[in-house]
Enzyme design. Sequence first.
Site: not given
Length: 330
Positions: A117, A141
């Site tokens: 990501t 995350y």
Amino acid sequence: MSVLVTGGAGYIGSHTVLRLCDAGQDVVVLDNLTTGFDWAVDPRAEFVQGDVADGALTRSLIASHGISAIIHFAGSIIVPESVADPLKYYRNNTSASRSLIEAAVEGGVSHFIFSSTAAVYGMSGLEPVGEDAALAPVSPYGRSKLMTEMMLADVAAAHPLTYGVLRYFNVAGADPRGRTGQSTAGATHLIKVAAEAALGKREKVAVFGDDFPTPDGTGVRDYIHVTDLADAHALLLEHLRDGGASTTLNCGYGKGASVRQVLEAVRRVSGVEFTIEQGPRRAGDPAAIVARADRIRETLGWVPAHDDLDAIIASALRWEQHLSQRNRHG
């Protein structure tokens, strides 16, 4: 030369499974269906319901299907949730990935592709960010994903495994042939949320922040069509199988659209004036996150086929209409 796709019943995973099956690949999908859907898995693939953290299961699948490559999508992806429940993210993303990588090494898997990501870059500033930029994730995350990137690099240095890391920017849209799309209830992706609002599935769209140092004050993101992203995975697999070196690549178009521009585009494409509610910034939201996207083009010969915001939105709207019909008919 079978491919194991973890999380292959989810949004991006199901599109990549379609791309691999369309190319004649032998595909095994492993998904626990926490957020995925068994009906989203291409029937040409073999589907197994289970968890990537189950080492006995993954070792069995690798051995019984002759798995030579793994594409790892499975994990949790909601940034605010990761702040509220960090241990969930370190379990589902980091710890589970470690178990899967260990099974891959023990099973003699040659290639490993990891779904990462742009969140690994953190607050990157207004300029497009390249793969060599400083890595400073601001959420559990992002940190959980970066930890897996680091594990892969270390494991590849110690074992005969080549790997690819794809750092996604903002993924949107649906399969142009209407075979799969973003189907998770309560999804937080802007284009998904706005498409739902346009079709009356949500009362409004919340905008978080209008005082960023951007042209219109709202956050700027690099939106990439999910089918172009699936193509990137297939090309990366081909690169590794052809003897290419391990690599880390951004997956974006190299240009940004603001939240306001996206919402105006959804209104224009849908023809619906849905309600927009302005709110304050969320903690940790960068003003802009746009990819420098030259490396993926040079390394893989990747040429996006769906680089058009209106076309991305149109495909998302068509999928939402399909879901409405599907849900009405059971």
